[in-house]
Write an enzyme that holds these catalytic residues in place. Sequence first.
Site, PDB file in Angstrom:
ATOM      1  N   HIS A  63      -8.277 -27.661   9.813  1.00 39.14           N
ATOM      2  CA  HIS A  63      -8.278 -28.806   8.900  1.00 39.14           C
ATOM      3  C   HIS A  63      -8.400 -30.080   9.721  1.00 39.14           C
ATOM      4  O   HIS A  63      -8.346 -30.042  10.957  1.00 39.14           O
ATOM      5  CB  HIS A  63      -7.029 -28.818   8.020  1.00 39.14           C
ATOM      6  N   HIS A  65      -6.572 -32.858  10.137  1.00 37.99           N
ATOM      7  CA  HIS A  65      -5.477 -33.681  10.646  1.00 37.99           C
ATOM      8  C   HIS A  65      -5.641 -33.886  12.156  1.00 37.99           C
ATOM      9  O   HIS A  65      -6.110 -32.999  12.873  1.00 37.99           O
ATOM     10  CB  HIS A  65      -4.131 -33.037  10.328  1.00 37.99           C
ATOM     11  N   ASP A  67      -3.776 -33.916  14.807  1.00 37.69           N
ATOM     12  CA  ASP A  67      -3.213 -33.037  15.832  1.00 37.69           C
ATOM     13  C   ASP A  67      -3.988 -31.736  15.971  1.00 37.69           C
ATOM     14  O   ASP A  67      -3.647 -30.899  16.825  1.00 37.69           O
ATOM     15  CB  ASP A  67      -1.730 -32.749  15.548  1.00 37.69           C
ATOM     16  N   HIS A  68      -5.039 -31.591  15.166  1.00 34.23           N
ATOM     17  CA  HIS A  68      -5.889 -30.403  15.258  1.00 34.23           C
ATOM     18  C   HIS A  68      -7.324 -30.727  15.681  1.00 34.23           C
ATOM     19  O   HIS A  68      -8.080 -29.802  15.991  1.00 34.23           O
ATOM     20  CB  HIS A  68      -5.906 -29.656  13.920  1.00 34.23           C
ATOM     21  N   HIS A 140      -2.200 -26.938   2.129  1.00 37.32           N
ATOM     22  CA  HIS A 140      -1.717 -27.936   3.081  1.00 37.32           C
ATOM     23  C   HIS A 140      -1.924 -29.378   2.627  1.00 37.32           C
ATOM     24  O   HIS A 140      -1.831 -30.301   3.419  1.00 37.32           O
ATOM     25  CB  HIS A 140      -2.390 -27.715   4.447  1.00 37.32           C
ATOM     26  N   ASP A 211      -2.256 -24.730   9.260  1.00 35.38           N
ATOM     27  CA  ASP A 211      -1.058 -25.323   8.657  1.00 35.38           C
ATOM     28  C   ASP A 211      -1.048 -24.992   7.175  1.00 35.38           C
ATOM     29  O   ASP A 211      -2.029 -25.233   6.465  1.00 35.38           O
ATOM     30  CB  ASP A 211      -1.065 -26.839   8.829  1.00 35.38           C
ATOM     31  N   HIS A 269       2.973 -23.972  16.201  1.00 32.26           N
ATOM     32  CA  HIS A 269       3.045 -25.242  15.473  1.00 32.26           C
ATOM     33  C   HIS A 269       4.507 -25.576  15.190  1.00 32.26           C
ATOM     34  O   HIS A 269       4.906 -25.839  14.048  1.00 32.26           O
ATOM     35  CB  HIS A 269       2.230 -25.166  14.178  1.00 32.26           C
TER      36      HIS A 269
END
Length: 307
Positions: A63, A65, A67-68, A140, A211, A269
């Site tokens: 996805h 976000h 942090d990914h 998510h 996530d 995670h």
Amino acid sequence: MELLFLGTGAGIPAKTRNVTSIALKLLEERRSVWLFDCGEATQHQILHTTIKPRKIEKIFITHMHGDHVYGLPGLLGSRSFQGGEDELTVYGPKGIKAFIETSLAVTKTHLTYPLAVQEIEEGIVFEDDQFIVTAVSVIHGVEAFGYRVQEKDITGALKADVLKEMNIPPGPVYQKIKKGETVTLEDGRIINGSDFLEPPKKGRSVVFSGDTRVSDKLKELARDCDVLVHEATFAKEDHKLAYDYYHSTTEQAAVIAKEAGAKQLILTHISARYQGDASLELQKEAVDVFPNSVAAYDFLEVTIPRG
């Protein structure tokens, strides 16, 4: 087939955990590496491993976000300087193409290799004669996917010794027998190729949750898998926080693994609020439900054996 955890944290980097990225090393199978997510500083984490960026063949993003994905532009650019010439394909949700194209354009980054970007939907996102990669939507708050990498079954080895005992010399006929074909020999004998093959070797499978809250779709995706890599952002006592922030707890991940019939569960995670011995407690919470559970840490390597 090996897993190498480059980052096992959640949200923001911590002293002991970088943000999310997991390498699936397929060096024996196809002399390449696949990445699942590419958080900030992933290329720095790679420097502490034996992974060569030019060997990275595919990157699967769960996805959008930060942090990914924040490590993606830097890794793509550095791959050029590190001798990358072979095509690299990035798979991800809507927005991944614009993110990559804009990042490379405004920084005037020139790639020395072909780059393909595929914005995916649920279903099979990649298939060749070795592997099938399937994606499902997870829960998510933004568009997000879990992935299953399924290795196809491998044809059993040829019983060459038996063939030689039957006075069938090596040659092109062995290739037909290896394919399981019915073959008529020069002396008139008819043999069924499948009778001269060892049993096939069952393909291995690994599932990445991305996530997500507890997801029935993900549970089905993980059915009978060899390894389930599931996010466990929160401890079981923080289940309300997990729900509010569209994440899972250790206990919830373990229940999914148990109900799916997975062989092994690896938690990742993990929130920065759980430091030191608290990480061990997270693992214990999962083990109490699903004994073959382990909490990942940065640079953990796990081999996925056949059988």
